[in-house]
Design a protein around this motif. Structure first.
Motif, PDB file in Angstrom:
ATOM      1  N   ASN A 125      29.486 -12.770  13.199  1.00 51.04           N
ATOM      2  CA  ASN A 125      29.635 -12.509  14.570  1.00 51.04           C
ATOM      3  C   ASN A 125      30.065 -10.776  14.358  1.00 51.04           C
ATOM      4  O   ASN A 125      29.524 -10.067  15.224  1.00 51.04           O
ATOM      5  CB  ASN A 125      30.400 -12.853  15.309  1.00 51.04           C
ATOM      6  CG  ASN A 125      32.024 -13.134  14.814  1.00 51.04           C
ATOM      7  OD1 ASN A 125      32.127 -13.072  13.580  1.00 51.04           O
ATOM      8  ND2 ASN A 125      32.878 -13.225  15.703  1.00 51.04           N
ATOM      9  N   PRO A 149      29.207 -12.740   2.173  1.00 47.52           N
ATOM     10  CA  PRO A 149      29.115 -12.739   3.667  1.00 47.52           C
ATOM     11  C   PRO A 149      27.987 -13.651   4.055  1.00 47.52           C
ATOM     12  O   PRO A 149      27.435 -14.588   3.386  1.00 47.52           O
ATOM     13  CB  PRO A 149      27.853 -11.287   3.774  1.00 47.52           C
ATOM     14  CG  PRO A 149      27.403 -11.268   2.457  1.00 47.52           C
ATOM     15  CD  PRO A 149      28.232 -11.944   1.432  1.00 47.52           C
ATOM     16  N   GLU A 151      24.959 -16.069   5.756  1.00 45.14           N
ATOM     17  CA  GLU A 151      23.770 -16.228   5.646  1.00 45.14           C
ATOM     18  C   GLU A 151      22.886 -16.128   6.970  1.00 45.14           C
ATOM     19  O   GLU A 151      21.854 -15.721   7.002  1.00 45.14           O
ATOM     20  CB  GLU A 151      23.319 -17.567   4.890  1.00 45.14           C
ATOM     21  CG  GLU A 151      23.761 -18.973   5.708  1.00 45.14           C
ATOM     22  CD  GLU A 151      25.084 -19.187   5.760  1.00 45.14           C
ATOM     23  OE1 GLU A 151      26.015 -18.378   5.209  1.00 45.14           O
ATOM     24  OE2 GLU A 151      25.517 -20.321   6.021  1.00 45.14           O
ATOM     25  N   ALA A 183      27.868 -20.853  -0.586  1.00 46.17           N
ATOM     26  CA  ALA A 183      29.376 -20.558   0.157  1.00 46.17           C
ATOM     27  C   ALA A 183      30.297 -21.750  -0.496  1.00 46.17           C
ATOM     28  O   ALA A 183      31.542 -21.473  -1.009  1.00 46.17           O
ATOM     29  CB  ALA A 183      29.511 -20.842   1.281  1.00 46.17           C
ATOM     30  N   GLN A 184      29.773 -22.923  -0.601  1.00 44.86           N
ATOM     31  CA  GLN A 184      30.752 -23.989  -1.207  1.00 44.86           C
ATOM     32  C   GLN A 184      31.127 -23.767  -2.740  1.00 44.86           C
ATOM     33  O   GLN A 184      32.205 -23.928  -3.004  1.00 44.86           O
ATOM     34  CB  GLN A 184      30.088 -25.582  -1.330  1.00 44.86           C
ATOM     35  CG  GLN A 184      29.928 -25.813   0.204  1.00 44.86           C
ATOM     36  CD  GLN A 184      29.148 -26.949   0.461  1.00 44.86           C
ATOM     37  OE1 GLN A 184      28.493 -27.778  -0.502  1.00 44.86           O
ATOM     38  NE2 GLN A 184      28.706 -27.372   1.830  1.00 44.86           N
ATOM     39  N   VAL A 202      34.981 -25.291   8.924  1.00 39.47           N
ATOM     40  CA  VAL A 202      34.955 -24.760   7.644  1.00 39.47           C
ATOM     41  C   VAL A 202      36.165 -24.188   6.926  1.00 39.47           C
ATOM     42  O   VAL A 202      36.275 -24.516   5.483  1.00 39.47           O
ATOM     43  CB  VAL A 202      33.777 -23.760   7.676  1.00 39.47           C
ATOM     44  CG1 VAL A 202      33.343 -23.254   6.099  1.00 39.47           C
ATOM     45  CG2 VAL A 202      32.413 -24.348   8.227  1.00 39.47           C
ATOM     46  N   GLU A 220      41.226 -16.821   8.311  1.00 41.38           N
ATOM     47  CA  GLU A 220      41.098 -16.054   9.799  1.00 41.38           C
ATOM     48  C   GLU A 220      40.143 -16.935  10.596  1.00 41.38           C
ATOM     49  O   GLU A 220      39.011 -16.979  10.384  1.00 41.38           O
ATOM     50  CB  GLU A 220      40.752 -14.660   9.577  1.00 41.38           C
ATOM     51  CG  GLU A 220      41.594 -14.066   8.683  1.00 41.38           C
ATOM     52  CD  GLU A 220      42.884 -13.502   9.417  1.00 41.38           C
ATOM     53  OE1 GLU A 220      42.789 -13.464  10.655  1.00 41.38           O
ATOM     54  OE2 GLU A 220      43.777 -12.844   8.942  1.00 41.38           O
ATOM     55  N   CYS A 254      35.887 -13.377  18.036  1.00 45.95           N
ATOM     56  CA  CYS A 254      36.916 -14.579  17.793  1.00 45.95           C
ATOM     57  C   CYS A 254      38.154 -14.551  18.675  1.00 45.95           C
ATOM     58  O   CYS A 254      38.716 -15.526  18.994  1.00 45.95           O
ATOM     59  CB  CYS A 254      37.418 -14.615  16.454  1.00 45.95           C
ATOM     60  SG  CYS A 254      38.076 -12.885  15.802  1.00 45.95           S
ATOM     61  N   GLU A 352      35.683 -24.029  21.216  1.00 44.71           N
ATOM     62  CA  GLU A 352      35.755 -22.646  21.535  1.00 44.71           C
ATOM     63  C   GLU A 352      34.411 -22.138  22.089  1.00 44.71           C
ATOM     64  O   GLU A 352      33.360 -22.561  21.441  1.00 44.71           O
ATOM     65  CB  GLU A 352      35.896 -22.109  19.975  1.00 44.71           C
ATOM     66  CG  GLU A 352      36.005 -20.534  19.801  1.00 44.71           C
ATOM     67  CD  GLU A 352      35.965 -19.683  18.523  1.00 44.71           C
ATOM     68  OE1 GLU A 352      35.985 -20.367  17.688  1.00 44.71           O
ATOM     69  OE2 GLU A 352      36.201 -18.558  18.282  1.00 44.71           O
TER      70      GLU A 352
HETATM   71  P1  NAD Z   1      31.300 -20.347   9.764  1.00 42.27           P
HETATM   72  O1  NAD Z   1      32.734 -21.203   9.550  1.00 42.27           O
HETATM   73  O2  NAD Z   1      30.131 -21.615   9.876  1.00 42.27           O
HETATM   74  O3  NAD Z   1      30.900 -19.530   8.466  1.00 42.27           O
HETATM   75  C1  NAD Z   1      31.537 -18.387   7.960  1.00 42.27           C
HETATM   76  C2  NAD Z   1      31.242 -18.404   6.544  1.00 42.27           C
HETATM   77  O4  NAD Z   1      31.576 -19.484   5.738  1.00 42.27           O
HETATM   78  C3  NAD Z   1      29.836 -18.094   6.282  1.00 42.27           C
HETATM   79  O5  NAD Z   1      29.792 -17.030   5.077  1.00 42.27           O
HETATM   80  C4  NAD Z   1      29.416 -19.506   5.535  1.00 42.27           C
HETATM   81  O6  NAD Z   1      28.297 -19.165   4.540  1.00 42.27           O
HETATM   82  C5  NAD Z   1      30.534 -19.963   4.756  1.00 42.27           C
HETATM   83  N1  NAD Z   1      30.619 -21.357   4.672  1.00 42.27           N
HETATM   84  C6  NAD Z   1      29.929 -22.212   5.420  1.00 42.27           C
HETATM   85  N2  NAD Z   1      30.191 -23.539   4.888  1.00 42.27           N
HETATM   86  C7  NAD Z   1      31.141 -23.557   3.740  1.00 42.27           C
HETATM   87  C8  NAD Z   1      31.852 -24.204   2.844  1.00 42.27           C
HETATM   88  N3  NAD Z   1      31.584 -25.493   3.073  1.00 42.27           N
HETATM   89  N4  NAD Z   1      32.886 -23.562   1.957  1.00 42.27           N
HETATM   90  C9  NAD Z   1      32.990 -22.401   2.049  1.00 42.27           C
HETATM   91  N5  NAD Z   1      32.436 -21.622   2.795  1.00 42.27           N
HETATM   92  C10 NAD Z   1      31.457 -21.949   3.889  1.00 42.27           C
HETATM   93  O7  NAD Z   1      31.645 -19.560  10.841  1.00 42.27           O
HETATM   94  P2  NAD Z   1      30.628 -18.325  11.695  1.00 42.27           P
HETATM   95  O8  NAD Z   1      29.757 -19.648  12.641  1.00 42.27           O
HETATM   96  O9  NAD Z   1      29.891 -17.609  10.796  1.00 42.27           O
HETATM   97  O10 NAD Z   1      31.656 -17.660  12.600  1.00 42.27           O
HETATM   98  C11 NAD Z   1      32.160 -18.182  13.934  1.00 42.27           C
HETATM   99  C12 NAD Z   1      33.268 -18.801  13.833  1.00 42.27           C
HETATM  100  O11 NAD Z   1      34.490 -17.781  13.098  1.00 42.27           O
HETATM  101  C13 NAD Z   1      34.301 -18.901  15.053  1.00 42.27           C
HETATM  102  O12 NAD Z   1      34.871 -19.873  15.111  1.00 42.27           O
HETATM  103  C14 NAD Z   1      35.207 -17.601  14.949  1.00 42.27           C
HETATM  104  O13 NAD Z   1      36.137 -17.811  16.200  1.00 42.27           O
HETATM  105  C15 NAD Z   1      35.633 -17.455  13.841  1.00 42.27           C
HETATM  106  N6  NAD Z   1      35.890 -15.987  13.600  1.00 42.27           N
HETATM  107  C16 NAD Z   1      37.316 -15.811  13.336  1.00 42.27           C
HETATM  108  C17 NAD Z   1      37.568 -14.423  13.420  1.00 42.27           C
HETATM  109  C18 NAD Z   1      39.203 -14.030  12.837  1.00 42.27           C
HETATM  110  O14 NAD Z   1      39.356 -12.843  12.564  1.00 42.27           O
HETATM  111  N7  NAD Z   1      40.003 -14.919  12.942  1.00 42.27           N
HETATM  112  C19 NAD Z   1      36.728 -13.481  13.269  1.00 42.27           C
HETATM  113  C20 NAD Z   1      35.423 -13.756  13.178  1.00 42.27           C
HETATM  114  C21 NAD Z   1      35.025 -15.196  13.614  1.00 42.27           C
END
Ligand code: NAD
Length: 475
Positions: A125, A149, A151, A183-184, A202, A220, A254, A352
């Motif tokens: 985002n 970062p 995908e 990522a995993q 996640v 975060e 977020c 959310e």
């Molecule tokens: P997401 O959790 O789907 O993905 C985030 C990252 O995690 C990506 O790089 C992804 O490749 C990786 N990922 C996916 N599966 C994984 C796994 N099993 N193990 C390790 N890594 C994995 O989140 P998103 O959809 O990209 O972002 C939106 C979410 O992020 C919302 O819930 C938002 O509130 C939160 N967010 C929080 C903050 C903050 O600062 N607290 C900031 C921005 C977004």
């Protein structure tokens, strides 16, 4: 618009990790000079390539306001890198600690050590900010850094990889691109610290994977951040600040206000004030460069379902489309929608929202509004609109959230002197400014015995002297 060709991945995750681990073992932390130089070099590269980043993010999103990318993705990182460069030498200084009388004349201090090789996983985002803002603290502390970062923003990730590759040797910092499989695998590596920004679901997986190697994590996460408007506060002003916070990046923030609590008798007036505010901010939507698209079809579809679900459960929809345009679904722009009379079971009150949809919840007494917030997991942000100090204190004193902004939205997040992070379900740990440096440092306690000391007084054989001493200590 510059055309950005996705950068080939090429790099194998394990190779990059092994390279940094070896460099850490052989060469240790980055020197103080190198940290200062790299912090400035990265800031300068971001400034120089701001247009390229704005273009890459816009292509990834379908449409992302260039101004929003510069304001929210680039500015906070450049400011954070320069703030760290200016202050990190002071943050690094050992802190002398007082010592209890019976251990004098020894001395005590805390020294801050880099942790080693640290991993950063970031979401789509704010694809530049959330990959690089944690790097500022990690780099200032002297660590070696691997970034994975999202995908879902491949062009931005490719550009990040390119810029990081230009500023850093791969043994200092590198970007590893890839999907959930990468990522995993990333989360399973035995980092010295893993910093994750993303969804709560996640985040839970990341913490489980990290637990296998006892890797400490900063999470975060997201959640439902409420805005509470007090009976005393001017509605036009509150509606405008909430509209700005909600519609920045089309609500894909977020800390965007997720729902708003309004005194019951002011609900209709709020709907109308919000409508007017949106019309002022965004007189049209379809061709408006300031109004950002939903970044992926999956998320656009999720938002449409969320709106339909609320409607099917009896909520009233107030779509705000100031120019009355028809929005092509392929463009993934969704008009702002207020929801009133939303039942608690509706998805919009359970998940959310992460888009331009804002449920309005009425309350009669402040205690009711507080209970509403407290009945849900701790949010990442909480917004209070009131000039009544008693009201603000009551809300702050009886609720918990990662951060708070009073009579404003979002801006607490860009204060370098305020730690940024969640609590409970919205996350653990914090960063930005000095907080980021501390997160990526080990606070090592050092006790330094004096040449002449009384330590022998507490060694065996224990006898009457010890008895006298204990009766003094335990008096
Ligand atoms: P997401 O959790 O789907 O993905 C985030 C990252 O995690 C990506 O790089 C992804 O490749 C990786 N990922 C996916 N599966 C994984 C796994 N099993 N193990 C390790 N890594 C994995 O989140 P998103 O959809 O990209 O972002 C939106 C979410 O992020 C919302 O819930 C938002 O509130 C939160 N967010 C929080 C903050 C903050 O600062 N607290 C900031 C921005 C977004």
């Amino acid at each position: 618009m510059h055309d950005i060709v996705p950068f080939p991945t090429g790099r194998r995750l394990q190779d990059a990790f092994d390279g940094q681990t070896r460099a850490w073992a052989e060469r240790g932390p980055l020197s103080v000079e190198r940290r200062g130089e790299a912090l400035e070099a990265l800031a300068a590269a971001l400034v120089r390539r701001a247009d390229e980043f704005a273009c890459a993010v816009a292509q990834d999103f379908g449409h992302r306001s260039v101004h929003e990318t510069k304001l929210a993705d680039l500015y906070p990182v450049v400011a954070g890198l320069r703030h760290a460069r200016k202050h990190f030498r002071r943050w690094m200084k050992p802190r002398r600690r007082p010592i209890q009388m019976m251990f004098r004349p020894a001395s005590a201090r805390i020294e801050y050590q880099p942790l080693g090789v640290v991993g950063i996983i970031s979401p789509w985002n704010y694809p530049v900010q959330l990959a690089l803002a944690p790097l500022a603290g990690a780099l200032a502390a002297g660590n070696r850094i691997l970034i994975k970062p999202s995908e879902l923003t491949p062009r931005t990730s490719a550009l990040l990889a390119q810029v990081i590759g230009e500023v850093f040797d791969e043994s200092e910092a590198a970007v590893v691109q890839g999907g959930p499989d990468v990522a995993q695998a990333f989360a399973r590596l035995p980092f010295n610290h893993l910093f994750f920004t993303g969804s709560t679901a996640v985040g839970r997986e990341v913490m489980k994977a990290a637990a296998e190697n006892l890797v400490p994590v900063t999470l975060e996460l997201g959640g439902k951040s409420p805005a509470i408007i007090a009976p005393d506060y001017p509605l036009e002003r509150a509606a405008e600040r909430i509209a700005v916070g909600k519609l920045f990046n089309a609500g894909q923030t977020c800390i965007a206000p997720d729902y708003v609590l309004v005194p019951r008798r002011r609900e209709a007036a709020f709907v109308s004030a919000f409508r007017d505010a949106v019309a002022r901010l965004y007189p049209n939507l379809a061709a408006n460069p300031d109004y950002t698209a939903i970044a992926s079809e999956r998320h656009a579809e999720r938002l449409r379902r969320l709106i339909d679900d609320a409607s099917a459960r009896g909520a009233t929809l107030h779509e705000i489309n100031p120019a009355g345009e028809s929005l092509d679904p392929a463009g993934r722009k969704i008009a702002p929608v207020l929801l009133t009379g939303v039942p608690e079971e509706a998805s919009a009150m359970q998940e959310e929202i992460f888009g331009p949809v804002l449920p309005v919840v009425s309350y009669d007494r402040v205690e009711e509004a507080i209970r509403f917030v407290k009945n849900r997991p701790h949010p990442l942000a909480l917004y209070v609109f009131s000039h009544d100090r008693g009201f603000v204190n009551q809300v702050l004193g009886q609720t918990s959230s990662g951060g708070v902004a009073i009579n404003e939205t979002l801006l607490h997040c860009v204060q370098e002197e305020l730690p940024f992070g969640g609590v409970g379900h919205s996350g653990m740990g914090a960063y930005h400014g000095e907080a980021g440096f501390r997160t990526f440092s080990h606070a090592r306690s050092v006790f330094h015995q004096a040449r002449i000391n009384g330590a022998g007084m507490t060694s065996p054989p224990y006898g009457s002297r010890m008895e006298r001493m204990l009766s003094f200590l335990l008096r």
